[in-house]
Design a protein around this motif. Structure first.
Motif, PDB file in Angstrom:
ATOM      1  N   ASN A  42       6.665 -10.768   8.800  1.00  0.00           N
ATOM      2  CA  ASN A  42       7.160  -9.807   9.782  1.00  0.00           C
ATOM      3  C   ASN A  42       8.228  -8.858   9.269  1.00  0.00           C
ATOM      4  O   ASN A  42       8.776  -8.096  10.060  1.00  0.00           O
ATOM      5  CB  ASN A  42       7.731 -10.552  10.996  1.00  0.00           C
ATOM      6  N   ASN A  43       8.529  -8.886   7.994  1.00  0.00           N
ATOM      7  CA  ASN A  43       9.529  -7.944   7.492  1.00  0.00           C
ATOM      8  C   ASN A  43       9.088  -6.503   7.765  1.00  0.00           C
ATOM      9  O   ASN A  43       7.931  -6.141   7.578  1.00  0.00           O
ATOM     10  CB  ASN A  43       9.737  -8.161   5.989  1.00  0.00           C
ATOM     11  N   SER A  44      10.026  -5.680   8.235  1.00  0.00           N
ATOM     12  CA  SER A  44       9.688  -4.321   8.651  1.00  0.00           C
ATOM     13  C   SER A  44       9.220  -3.435   7.507  1.00  0.00           C
ATOM     14  O   SER A  44       8.553  -2.422   7.731  1.00  0.00           O
ATOM     15  CB  SER A  44      10.900  -3.673   9.336  1.00  0.00           C
ATOM     16  N   GLU A  45       9.549  -3.787   6.265  1.00  0.00           N
ATOM     17  CA  GLU A  45       9.180  -2.945   5.125  1.00  0.00           C
ATOM     18  C   GLU A  45       8.095  -3.572   4.266  1.00  0.00           C
ATOM     19  O   GLU A  45       7.123  -2.901   3.887  1.00  0.00           O
ATOM     20  CB  GLU A  45      10.420  -2.659   4.268  1.00  0.00           C
ATOM     21  N   THR A  46       8.253  -4.846   3.935  1.00  0.00           N
ATOM     22  CA  THR A  46       7.311  -5.489   3.011  1.00  0.00           C
ATOM     23  C   THR A  46       6.494  -6.600   3.660  1.00  0.00           C
ATOM     24  O   THR A  46       5.791  -7.329   2.967  1.00  0.00           O
ATOM     25  CB  THR A  46       8.082  -6.069   1.811  1.00  0.00           C
ATOM     26  N   GLY A  47       6.595  -6.777   4.974  1.00  0.00           N
ATOM     27  CA  GLY A  47       5.878  -7.848   5.650  1.00  0.00           C
ATOM     28  C   GLY A  47       4.366  -7.669   5.570  1.00  0.00           C
ATOM     29  O   GLY A  47       3.853  -6.544   5.512  1.00  0.00           O
ATOM     30  N   TYR A  48       3.675  -8.804   5.575  1.00  0.00           N
ATOM     31  CA  TYR A  48       2.209  -8.753   5.462  1.00  0.00           C
ATOM     32  C   TYR A  48       1.592  -8.022   6.645  1.00  0.00           C
ATOM     33  O   TYR A  48       0.615  -7.285   6.491  1.00  0.00           O
ATOM     34  CB  TYR A  48       1.662 -10.180   5.377  1.00  0.00           C
ATOM     35  N   PHE A  49       2.147  -8.229   7.825  1.00  0.00           N
ATOM     36  CA  PHE A  49       1.602  -7.585   9.012  1.00  0.00           C
ATOM     37  C   PHE A  49       2.007  -6.126   9.142  1.00  0.00           C
ATOM     38  O   PHE A  49       1.521  -5.434  10.042  1.00  0.00           O
ATOM     39  CB  PHE A  49       2.045  -8.338  10.267  1.00  0.00           C
ATOM     40  N   LYS A  50       2.888  -5.653   8.275  1.00  0.00           N
ATOM     41  CA  LYS A  50       3.334  -4.261   8.328  1.00  0.00           C
ATOM     42  C   LYS A  50       2.756  -3.417   7.197  1.00  0.00           C
ATOM     43  O   LYS A  50       3.052  -2.221   7.111  1.00  0.00           O
ATOM     44  CB  LYS A  50       4.866  -4.200   8.266  1.00  0.00           C
ATOM     45  N   GLN A  51       1.965  -4.007   6.327  1.00  0.00           N
ATOM     46  CA  GLN A  51       1.401  -3.256   5.212  1.00  0.00           C
ATOM     47  C   GLN A  51       0.290  -2.327   5.697  1.00  0.00           C
ATOM     48  O   GLN A  51      -0.451  -2.648   6.628  1.00  0.00           O
ATOM     49  CB  GLN A  51       0.852  -4.222   4.154  1.00  0.00           C
ATOM     50  N   GLU A  52       0.206  -1.183   5.054  1.00  0.00           N
ATOM     51  CA  GLU A  52      -0.827  -0.208   5.393  1.00  0.00           C
ATOM     52  C   GLU A  52      -2.170  -0.661   4.836  1.00  0.00           C
ATOM     53  O   GLU A  52      -2.270  -1.076   3.685  1.00  0.00           O
ATOM     54  CB  GLU A  52      -0.474   1.167   4.826  1.00  0.00           C
ATOM     55  N   ARG A  53      -3.194  -0.563   5.643  1.00  0.00           N
ATOM     56  CA  ARG A  53      -4.542  -0.955   5.237  1.00  0.00           C
ATOM     57  C   ARG A  53      -5.530   0.146   5.611  1.00  0.00           C
ATOM     58  O   ARG A  53      -5.290   0.901   6.558  1.00  0.00           O
ATOM     59  CB  ARG A  53      -4.947  -2.261   5.933  1.00  0.00           C
ATOM     60  N   PRO A  54      -6.611   0.229   4.872  1.00  0.00           N
ATOM     61  CA  PRO A  54      -7.616   1.242   5.226  1.00  0.00           C
ATOM     62  C   PRO A  54      -8.201   0.953   6.597  1.00  0.00           C
ATOM     63  O   PRO A  54      -8.439  -0.207   6.960  1.00  0.00           O
ATOM     64  CB  PRO A  54      -8.670   1.113   4.117  1.00  0.00           C
ATOM     65  N   SER A  55      -8.429   1.995   7.357  1.00  0.00           N
ATOM     66  CA  SER A  55      -8.954   1.854   8.704  1.00  0.00           C
ATOM     67  C   SER A  55     -10.425   1.461   8.656  1.00  0.00           C
ATOM     68  O   SER A  55     -11.116   1.625   7.651  1.00  0.00           O
ATOM     69  CB  SER A  55      -8.784   3.156   9.485  1.00  0.00           C
TER      70      SER A  55
END
Length: 260
Positions: free
Chosen positions: A79-92
């Motif tokens: 849940n980290n706002s910068e490096t968290g797994y759920f906050k990483q950018e992924r292809p749509s």
């Protein structure tokens, strides 16, 4: 209205043959589906995302059984706002046009139609031509008028009780009601269940139209919010004292009898 009496031969020449036809149709569809099924390679990104969701859910449910520092480290990873797994950018996810142009998607839809829809139409038409126009059995309890459309297909009599079942409706009841038999013979993961096959086909059509697959950000957002509000409560606090105190307690009469 006079009581209706059915010929006992209907049991041998209509009810049992329709049951056997429906059962054999499901078995044949299962094995044909296995023969036509093509193995798709598992996408690594989708597998990682699904496993991350499972790990996050387990962390929320069992947070009190690990130290607080370990829980905070794991939550920071997700849940980290910068490096968290759920906050990483992924292809749509692919849009509707690209999904409709995918040859594998069109081939899967064609196979599903070949093994599911067309045989059902053919066998249903043959049964309608062979057994239509008379009653097959009767439900042993009264039903309301709304059940007539479902139980009396091919027999249009307004004065007839809703408890009577026509031969065509008996076929449809068998097609959608043999799920337990298929699970007993073929196992829970089978392709003979008509209802499950129709649901899978609808999901494939939704995916082809771009509405059946969620974006990664939409899939992770509920889990991120649920994990963010979890507070750590140590369930193992002073567990050593509890174990020692429990070992020192004298046995009661009931416990002594059970031990003996």
């Amino acid at each position: 209205m006079a009581e209706i009496l059915l010929d006992p031969a209907i049991r041998l020449w209509v009810i049992i043959p329709i049951v056997l036809i429906s059962l054999m149709f499901g078995l044949v569809r299962h094995y044909v589906t296995i023969l036509l099924k093509s193995e798709k390679p598992v996408q690594l990104d989708n597998l990682k995302d699904s496993q991350a969701l499972i790990r996050s859910r387990l962390l929320r449910e069992n947070a009190g059984y690990i130290p607080e520092q370990s829980f905070l480290m794991r939550r920071h990873y997700f849940n980290n706002s910068e490096t968290g797994y759920f906050k990483q950018e992924r292809p749509s996810a692919p849009n509707a046009l690209s999904a409709m142009g995918d040859p594998s998607m069109a081939l899967d839809m064609m196979k599903s139609t070949f093994t599911n829809v067309l045989p059902m139409i053919a066998i249903g038409g043959w049964i309608n031509w062979t057994f239509s126009g008379f009653l097959a059995t009767k439900v042993p309890f009264p039903l309301t008028y709304r059940f007539k459309a479902m139980l009396q297909r091919g027999v249009e009599l307004k004065s007839l009780s809703a408890s009577w079942v026509s031969s065509m409706s008996w076929y449809f009841l068998n097609v959608f009601g043999l799920r337990s038999i298929y699970s007993l013979i073929l196992g829970s993961d089978n392709s003979a269940d008509q209802g499950k096959q129709m649901a899978m086909q609808m999901n494939m059509q939704q995916s082809a139209m771009g509405g059946g697959k969620q974006q990664p950000s939409q899939m992770f957002k509920p889990e991120w919010e649920a994990l963010q509000v979890v507070t750590h409560t140590d369930h193992l606090n002073r567990i050593e004292d509890e174990l020692i105190r429990g070992a020192r307690l004298p046995l009661t009469d009931t416990k002594r009898k059970k031990a003996l």
